[in-house]
Design a protein around this motif. Sequence first.
Motif, PDB file in Angstrom:
ATOM      1  N   ALA A 162       0.968  -0.941  -0.190  1.00 42.59           N
ATOM      2  CA  ALA A 162       0.625   0.143  -0.071  1.00 42.59           C
ATOM      3  C   ALA A 162       0.942   0.744   0.214  1.00 42.59           C
ATOM      4  N   LEU A 163       0.422   2.021  -0.281  1.00 40.40           N
ATOM      5  CA  LEU A 163       1.553   3.379   0.115  1.00 40.40           C
ATOM      6  C   LEU A 163       0.774   4.870   1.306  1.00 40.40           C
ATOM      7  N   THR A 164       1.790   5.689   1.437  1.00 38.80           N
ATOM      8  CA  THR A 164       1.614   6.161   3.158  1.00 38.80           C
ATOM      9  C   THR A 164       0.460   7.045   2.542  1.00 38.80           C
ATOM     10  N   LEU A 165       0.032   6.872   3.473  1.00 42.45           N
ATOM     11  CA  LEU A 165      -1.737   8.527   2.653  1.00 42.45           C
ATOM     12  C   LEU A 165      -1.912   8.216   3.981  1.00 42.45           C
ATOM     13  N   PRO A 166      -1.909   8.739   5.499  1.00 40.51           N
ATOM     14  CA  PRO A 166      -2.644   8.149   6.891  1.00 40.51           C
ATOM     15  C   PRO A 166      -3.862   8.943   7.210  1.00 40.51           C
ATOM     16  N   GLU A 167      -4.117   9.626   6.217  1.00 38.69           N
ATOM     17  CA  GLU A 167      -5.331  10.119   6.487  1.00 38.69           C
ATOM     18  C   GLU A 167      -6.591   9.529   5.689  1.00 38.69           C
TER      19      GLU A 167
ATOM     20  N   GLY B 192     -12.214  -2.122 -13.778  1.00 43.21           N
ATOM     21  CA  GLY B 192     -13.401  -1.417 -13.321  1.00 43.21           C
ATOM     22  C   GLY B 192     -13.263  -1.720 -11.238  1.00 43.21           C
ATOM     23  N   GLY B 193     -14.012  -1.150 -11.002  1.00 43.77           N
ATOM     24  CA  GLY B 193     -14.373  -1.569  -9.969  1.00 43.77           C
ATOM     25  C   GLY B 193     -14.189  -0.399  -8.576  1.00 43.77           C
ATOM     26  N   ALA B 194     -13.333   0.005  -8.699  1.00 44.68           N
ATOM     27  CA  ALA B 194     -13.151   1.380  -7.597  1.00 44.68           C
ATOM     28  C   ALA B 194     -13.580   2.968  -8.102  1.00 44.68           C
ATOM     29  N   GLU B 195     -13.643   3.298  -7.224  1.00 43.75           N
ATOM     30  CA  GLU B 195     -13.943   4.931  -6.962  1.00 43.75           C
ATOM     31  C   GLU B 195     -13.048   5.768  -6.821  1.00 43.75           C
ATOM     32  N   GLY B 196     -13.049   7.148  -6.614  1.00 41.42           N
ATOM     33  CA  GLY B 196     -12.188   7.666  -6.475  1.00 41.42           C
ATOM     34  C   GLY B 196     -10.847   7.875  -7.136  1.00 41.42           C
ATOM     35  N   ASP B 197     -10.427   8.813  -6.534  1.00 46.03           N
ATOM     36  CA  ASP B 197      -8.986   9.245  -7.493  1.00 46.03           C
ATOM     37  C   ASP B 197      -7.765   8.077  -7.113  1.00 46.03           C
ATOM     38  N   HIS B 198      -6.746   7.714  -8.199  1.00 41.16           N
ATOM     39  CA  HIS B 198      -5.504   7.045  -7.453  1.00 41.16           C
ATOM     40  C   HIS B 198      -4.969   8.352  -6.276  1.00 41.16           C
ATOM     41  N   HIS B 199      -4.038   7.062  -5.312  1.00 42.22           N
ATOM     42  CA  HIS B 199      -3.738   8.053  -4.392  1.00 42.22           C
ATOM     43  C   HIS B 199      -4.239   8.876  -3.567  1.00 42.22           C
ATOM     44  N   SER B 200      -5.501   8.823  -3.152  1.00 36.77           N
ATOM     45  CA  SER B 200      -6.510  10.196  -2.891  1.00 36.77           C
ATOM     46  C   SER B 200      -7.201   9.824  -1.687  1.00 36.77           C
ATOM     47  N   THR B 201      -7.219  10.025  -0.916  1.00 40.05           N
ATOM     48  CA  THR B 201      -7.917   9.806   0.438  1.00 40.05           C
ATOM     49  C   THR B 201     -10.093   9.238  -0.090  1.00 40.05           C
ATOM     50  N   GLY B 202     -10.258   9.530  -1.519  1.00 42.62           N
ATOM     51  CA  GLY B 202     -11.512   9.276  -1.771  1.00 42.62           C
ATOM     52  C   GLY B 202     -11.209   7.583  -2.551  1.00 42.62           C
ATOM     53  N   TYR B 203      -9.988   6.940  -2.958  1.00 37.50           N
ATOM     54  CA  TYR B 203      -9.866   6.245  -3.712  1.00 37.50           C
ATOM     55  C   TYR B 203     -10.385   4.813  -2.600  1.00 37.50           C
ATOM     56  N   ARG B 204     -10.648   4.229  -3.324  1.00 40.11           N
ATOM     57  CA  ARG B 204     -11.463   2.311  -2.582  1.00 40.11           C
ATOM     58  C   ARG B 204     -12.112   1.396  -3.957  1.00 40.11           C
TER      59      ARG B 204
END
Length: 445
Positions: free
Chosen positions: A87-92, A371-383
């Motif tokens: 995974a990447l570092t995105l603590p928020e 497919g299968g994801a929402e939000g933008d890569h490397h953002s808090t909204g990606y899932r």
Amino acid sequence: MSGAAPRLKEAVHTAVERRAEEIAALSDELMRRPEPGYAEHATAERFAAWLAEAGLRPRTGLARTGVKALLHGGAGPRVALVGELDALTLPEHPLADPATGAAHACGHHAQIAAIAGAAVGLGEVMAELDGSVALIAAPAEEPGDVDAMLDAGDAPAERPDRVEFPVGKAELLRQGAFDDVDMALLAHTGRGGGPRFSVGDTLNGSCVVRARFTGRSAHAGSSPWLGVNALKAATVAAHALDARRETFPDGDDVRLNYRITGDAGALGSVPSAAALRTMVRARSVDGLGRAAEAVARAARAGALALGARVEIDTLLAYLPLDSAPELDDVVARNAHPLIGADTIARGRHLGACTDMGDLAHVMPVSHPYSGGAEGDHHSTGYRVVDHRAAAVEPALYLAGAVVDLLGDGAREARRVLRASPPPLSIPQYLALRRGMNRREIREET
């Protein structure tokens, strides 16, 4: 495509669908247990356990946490199905690990589940295929702690856990894990709102340029002229870098993003240390080299303007990705029945990077987006919100592609290999990668 292919694919798909809920659950489970690069111990253990339950004998501990297992068929080429552990570092991020800050904001967990699912399907038909399959879980697709990697040259070379490169596929190449592989496939989740499926996209390569400025502290109120302001040297360098943005050729597709940090000294003192860290992205190796030199030149200018010392380190992160069109054709052909040809995109250029670009320099690769994801890569909204689209469908079309490649005497695989000779041998690739790393020190005081 051989006459037996439809029957073999039906057997593969039946086996995958039989365990589709388990594959989707694995993707969801791993999404909620993110781990940073080169430290993905639990993820690697879970993947290895899945393979062992399928009767395979996985090797573990490759480049610290990598996993590799083989599915044997008849004599013929070897195709790697690759997934990424980290995974990447995105603590928020809402699903971030509170201890490490790691979060699956890029969908790598779905890749691991897809490879696990493909292994289930291919296990039913390998005896009728002319070749073999390597199932590889690679560590550290995200560069992680770049400062630690830049400073790793000071670590003792004999340390058994030492890695040379910041990304895992480069390290696996160095350690020989791909020496017996002829071509590689990896399916990556796309961004929310993007195409349902995409193949044949090109991606930038990237490097990190770190410029560390050293000045001289002084009283900022009574005698600032006695100091050398390192933070202002970094700021001048950043302004010079911004002034260069419009001068990069359009075809280089350069992207620059940087951060400036200063020392933690007293507010009343002239800052004596600062750093400018820049991620440089470009479409070609030559373009990447030109852009990295522009960043270094800007750092020299900042040091010269303020009379500071600057230490400039350049570290290659990823090489650019160009996939093999003939291999992309095989993958797309297997995705069409699952997804529908009208929802498939092809041949975009993306400013992002992947270490599949490193593999592409030594073998044919295909790097489709699912497919299968929402939000933008490397953002808090990606899932990932649809684990079937993100993991089960890639398991189906990747396994189907293997059947096409290795069926009928591996005729398709051999056609791909003839049409897409690798640009470099592995030793040449390693020399290129090492040759792009450099250190420079300028004393301007």
